[in-house]
Design an enzyme around this catalytic site. Structure first.
Site, PDB file in Angstrom:
ATOM      1  N   GLU A 108      19.888  21.460  25.366  1.00 40.87           N
ATOM      2  CA  GLU A 108      19.509  21.303  25.048  1.00 40.87           C
ATOM      3  C   GLU A 108      18.266  21.805  25.715  1.00 40.87           C
ATOM      4  O   GLU A 108      17.155  22.067  24.936  1.00 40.87           O
ATOM      5  CB  GLU A 108      19.032  19.808  23.829  1.00 40.87           C
ATOM      6  CG  GLU A 108      19.742  19.570  23.301  1.00 40.87           C
ATOM      7  CD  GLU A 108      19.726  18.000  22.604  1.00 40.87           C
ATOM      8  OE1 GLU A 108      19.300  17.755  22.227  1.00 40.87           O
ATOM      9  OE2 GLU A 108      19.783  17.423  24.163  1.00 40.87           O
ATOM     10  N   GLU A 128      27.658  14.289  23.216  1.00 45.62           N
ATOM     11  CA  GLU A 128      27.108  12.682  22.963  1.00 45.62           C
ATOM     12  C   GLU A 128      28.002  12.432  22.441  1.00 45.62           C
ATOM     13  O   GLU A 128      27.770  11.104  22.560  1.00 45.62           O
ATOM     14  CB  GLU A 128      25.737  13.488  22.518  1.00 45.62           C
ATOM     15  CG  GLU A 128      24.374  13.574  23.723  1.00 45.62           C
ATOM     16  CD  GLU A 128      24.343  14.856  23.600  1.00 45.62           C
ATOM     17  OE1 GLU A 128      23.153  15.391  24.449  1.00 45.62           O
ATOM     18  OE2 GLU A 128      25.183  15.911  23.884  1.00 45.62           O
TER      19      GLU A 128
END
Length: 255
Positions: A108, A128
């Site tokens: 990210e 995640e």
């Protein structure tokens, strides 16, 4: 050792995440120091483009989960979260130079940059879901805008890493270079950008990133014109034309 290293190479500022012993995992100290370094380069007239990289052959493995288990939040305050680089960029272009792993918050972080240069051995992923976590650092928002929807879903829902070549195929990565060469190629790209008019570069980034396509075309042009006005009214506009006619390199003053 400091968790963030900075240096200047000509017009290029380089920020290095410096926790190689934990694959440059992100904790509050790193996030705070990185934001401070970005802001410092953003107001430094000697720096026109920034390169973000990681030490020890890894870009960033994401959030420091040991710190998280010990109770450390991602940010020290709500304000710090809202002002994080993932949410609030800087005016100058930022290029990610990725080697090794760019996982979870590390991927990210790369997606928060304006260009990505990756070594052949780089691996990107948002795993995640495997820990019943959610990628809230921008990956789920940005990936569907930068690659086909179904492929973004596959990457996010399965959570397995993809290669630099995979992401270059869909335009997420700008350059794939031999392993170990990402930083030098990123700096070379930054140097090319830095030859252009600084205020025009800043305005161009602002317009592209703003995504005025959500506005009716007439209003999009109005918004674009407002963003471009400082550059177009800058003395550098006249200097660019004058240098072209005089067949010389321009001397930019609006840095």
């Amino acid at each position: 050792m400091p968790v963030i290293l900075t240096e200047k190479r000509g017009d290029v500022g380089i920020i290095t995440l410096n926790r190689p012993e934990v694959r440059n995992a992100l904790n509050i100290e790193v996030r705070t120091a990185m934001r401070a370094a970005l802001d410092a380069f953003d107001v430094d007239p000697d720096v026109l483009v920034v390169v973000l990289t990681g030490a020890g052959g890894t870009f960033c493995s994401g959030r420091d989960l040991k710190a998280a288990q010990a109770g450390e939040p991602m940010y020290p305050s709500r304000r710090a979260a809202l002002e994080s680089f993932n949410r609030t960029t800087i005016a100058k272009p930022v290029i990610a130079a990725v080697e090794g792993w760019a996982l979870a918050g590390g991927f990210e972080l790369a997606l928060s940059c304006d260009l990505i240069v990756a070594g052949e051995g780089a691996r990107f992923g948002i795993p995640e879901v495997a820990r019943n976590l959610v990628a809230i650092g921008g990956g789920l928002l940005r990936l569907p805008r930068r690659m086909p929807y179904h492929l973004a879903m596959e990457l996010a829902l399965i959570g397995e890493p993809w290669t630099a070549a995979d992401l270059a195929r869909w335009g997420v990565v700008n350059r794939v270079v031999p392993t170990g060469g990402a930083l030098e190629v990123a700096v070379a790209l930054a140097e090319k950008i830095a030859t252009n008019g600084p205020s025009a570069v800043r305005a161009t980034k602002e317009i592209i990133q703003a995504g005025f396509d959500s506005l009716p075309e007439r209003h999009a042009f109005d918004a674009q014109d407002a963003a471009a006005a400082p550059a177009l009214s800058s003395p550098d506009g006249a200097e660019g034309i004058r240098a072209f006619n005089e067949k010389r390199k321009p001397v930019w003053t609006d840095r």
